[in-house]
Design a protein around this motif. Structure first.
Motif, PDB file in Angstrom:
ATOM      1  N   GLN A 155      61.289  90.679  67.444  1.00  0.00           N
ATOM      2  CA  GLN A 155      60.024  90.927  66.536  1.00  0.00           C
ATOM      3  C   GLN A 155      58.787  90.760  67.267  1.00  0.00           C
ATOM      4  O   GLN A 155      58.851  91.394  68.529  1.00  0.00           O
ATOM      5  CB  GLN A 155      59.870  90.001  65.407  1.00  0.00           C
ATOM      6  N   LYS A 156      57.794  90.071  66.802  1.00  0.00           N
ATOM      7  CA  LYS A 156      56.386  89.865  67.569  1.00  0.00           C
ATOM      8  C   LYS A 156      56.247  88.381  68.050  1.00  0.00           C
ATOM      9  O   LYS A 156      55.087  87.883  67.873  1.00  0.00           O
ATOM     10  CB  LYS A 156      55.562  90.553  66.686  1.00  0.00           C
ATOM     11  N   ASP A 157      57.368  87.677  68.389  1.00  0.00           N
ATOM     12  CA  ASP A 157      57.157  86.418  68.870  1.00  0.00           C
ATOM     13  C   ASP A 157      56.316  86.024  70.071  1.00  0.00           C
ATOM     14  O   ASP A 157      55.386  85.308  70.043  1.00  0.00           O
ATOM     15  CB  ASP A 157      58.319  85.972  68.907  1.00  0.00           C
TER      16      ASP A 157
ATOM     17  N   SER B 266      67.138  92.128  72.923  1.00  0.00           N
ATOM     18  CA  SER B 266      67.050  93.674  72.903  1.00  0.00           C
ATOM     19  C   SER B 266      67.738  94.064  74.462  1.00  0.00           C
ATOM     20  O   SER B 266      68.179  95.235  74.660  1.00  0.00           O
ATOM     21  CB  SER B 266      65.765  94.111  72.666  1.00  0.00           C
ATOM     22  N   GLY B 267      67.471  93.368  75.619  1.00  0.00           N
ATOM     23  CA  GLY B 267      67.590  93.583  76.879  1.00  0.00           C
ATOM     24  C   GLY B 267      66.325  94.681  77.197  1.00  0.00           C
ATOM     25  O   GLY B 267      66.729  95.246  78.303  1.00  0.00           O
ATOM     26  N   GLU B 268      65.252  95.093  76.673  1.00  0.00           N
ATOM     27  CA  GLU B 268      64.467  96.179  76.957  1.00  0.00           C
ATOM     28  C   GLU B 268      63.273  95.102  77.637  1.00  0.00           C
ATOM     29  O   GLU B 268      63.096  94.004  77.498  1.00  0.00           O
ATOM     30  CB  GLU B 268      63.833  96.813  75.919  1.00  0.00           C
ATOM     31  N   PRO B 269      62.583  96.179  78.427  1.00  0.00           N
ATOM     32  CA  PRO B 269      61.491  95.622  79.288  1.00  0.00           C
ATOM     33  C   PRO B 269      60.290  95.200  78.356  1.00  0.00           C
ATOM     34  O   PRO B 269      60.341  95.798  77.220  1.00  0.00           O
ATOM     35  CB  PRO B 269      61.233  96.630  80.338  1.00  0.00           C
TER      36      PRO B 269
ATOM     37  N   SER C 275      69.152  85.125  77.987  1.00  0.00           N
ATOM     38  CA  SER C 275      69.959  85.424  76.864  1.00  0.00           C
ATOM     39  C   SER C 275      70.320  84.368  75.910  1.00  0.00           C
ATOM     40  O   SER C 275      70.661  84.510  74.683  1.00  0.00           O
ATOM     41  CB  SER C 275      71.072  86.504  77.412  1.00  0.00           C
ATOM     42  N   ASP C 276      70.647  83.148  76.400  1.00  0.00           N
ATOM     43  CA  ASP C 276      70.996  81.737  76.003  1.00  0.00           C
ATOM     44  C   ASP C 276      70.235  80.724  76.361  1.00  0.00           C
ATOM     45  O   ASP C 276      69.934  80.747  77.521  1.00  0.00           O
ATOM     46  CB  ASP C 276      72.632  81.883  75.681  1.00  0.00           C
TER      47      ASP C 276
END
Length: 374
Positions: A291-293, A317-320, A343-344
């Motif tokens: 989201q927009k965190d 998401s894995g996106e830049p 990721s975790d």
């Protein structure tokens, strides 16, 4: 959501109850929200597909009670009884902002306190419910503000249409104990909150369990609807996650509450309210990239210089980073705010060591616990 005639008739036979949400206070004000509903207390135990489905539909298709007078009663540390009345609005929400002045100084250590809510459904019967109020300690230097969806609880809403379809089945049929927690979240949050984790009975009613106070107060800010308050608290209990005030959203069908912009503005406003209420605390902010965190956290760091102790962003998401996220990251870098993304939470060990983030001497235990796994 419209309710059919049969459902309306059945709901009219349900008792009127007031669901207190978790409140919080400083030395001057006590803030508490509640909601007046015509329903029974939810119990989230796994039974059958259709009964679980009916339980979840009942959470979303809530029957709110408007114009109900509710009285808050709170006893200060010196024994003074303070009261305030409020009337539920069209969506059933009851909001209290009780001035307590110098009658109840903040405790040295963070603790939960009790208040009571009273209401009448007729001229003779009086009903009551206990409410829990978080009072951060004056000796505490740090607090935690965390997102929920994809930060502690996997939602599965990112990705292709099949993943989204699985999410709809998940939110409409799965009980809290069946939901998937983010890897490493229980150990990490147990350490960052300052107390060891301890699972509670997931099916028990929310008001039957007294919250456990942590050394560092934990607040949750999420764009999920208030209808899921009991469900989300039950999930956290089942995973031994810290219990704390939850600031959710009232979902309305307008541009202000729907869509990504509503997510970001809600979180910025809620976090700002917490920081303004507790000016002696610095906060670690925990969220994700769905989201927009990150944008919200950057805006908070700019608006409250020196108040953000660290930022944790779980990569889903894995996106830049996009332009808005990159700008927020630049704000954090210039402010000297330690930043971690992964990721975790197992991977937080290296970040914590390099950042030297000292949560009142608890960083070594935090590093060790974050790397141990579920």
């Amino acid at each position: 959501m419209p309710v059919g005639p049969l459902s309306r008739s059945r709901r009219k036979r349900e008792p009127v109850r007031v669901q207190p949400f978790f409140g919080f206070r400083n030395a001057e004000r006590l803030l508490l929200n509640a909601r007046a509903l015509r329903s029974r207390e939810p119990v989230f135990e796994k039974r059958s597909f259709w009964r679980d489905f009916a339980t979840m539909v009942g959470q979303y298709m809530s029957h709110e009670v408007a114009d109900l007078t509710v009285e808050l009663e709170y006893q200060t540390a010196d024994g003074q009884i303070m009261r305030q009345k409020a009337v539920s609005g069209p969506e059933g929400y009851v909001r209290f902002d009780l001035p307590i002045d110098a009658n109840s100084a903040q405790p040295d250590r963070t603790r939960w306190e009790k208040a009571r809510l009273f209401w009448k459904t007729d001229e003779t019967s009086e009903n009551a419910a206990e409410a829990y109020i978080l009072a951060p300690g004056t000796q505490t230097q740090f607090g935690i503000i965390s997102d929920i969806d994809d930060t502690i609880l996997e939602t599965g809403i990112t990705g292709n249409l099949r993943a989204i379809a699985r999410n709809w089945r998940r939110i409409l049929t799965q009980m809290p104990a069946d939901r998937t927690a983010v890897p490493g979240v229980s150990a990490f949050y147990a350490a960052i909150g300052g107390n060891p984790a301890g699972s509670r009975e997931p099916a028990a009613a929310i008001d039957a369990l007294v919250p456990q106070a942590r050394v560092r107060p934990v607040f949750y800010v999420s764009s999920s609807p208030w209808n899921l308050f009991s469900y989300l608290v039950t999930f956290k209990r089942s995973r031994g996650l810290p219990i704390g005030p939850v600031l959710l959203r009232d979902w309305g069908f307008n541009r202000q509450t729907l869509g990504k912009e509503g997510h970001g503005s809600h979180k910025r406003e809620a976090i700002a309210r917490i920081l303004s209420t507790f000016p002696h605390l610095r906060f670690a902010l925990i969220g994700d990239d769905t989201q927009k965190d990150l944008a919200a956290f950057g805006a908070i760091a700019a608006a409250f210089p020196g108040r953000v102790a660290a930022v944790f962003i779980r990569s889903v998401s894995g996106e830049p980073l996009n332009d808005e996220q990159s700008h927020a990251k630049d704000i954090l870098d210039k402010a000297g705010v330690p930043f971690w993304s992964g990721s975790d939470y197992h991977a937080a060990e290296g970040f914590l060591k390099s950042a030297g983030l000292d949560l009142e001497g608890g960083v070594e235990r935090l590093v060790r616990t974050a790397s141990e796994g579920e």
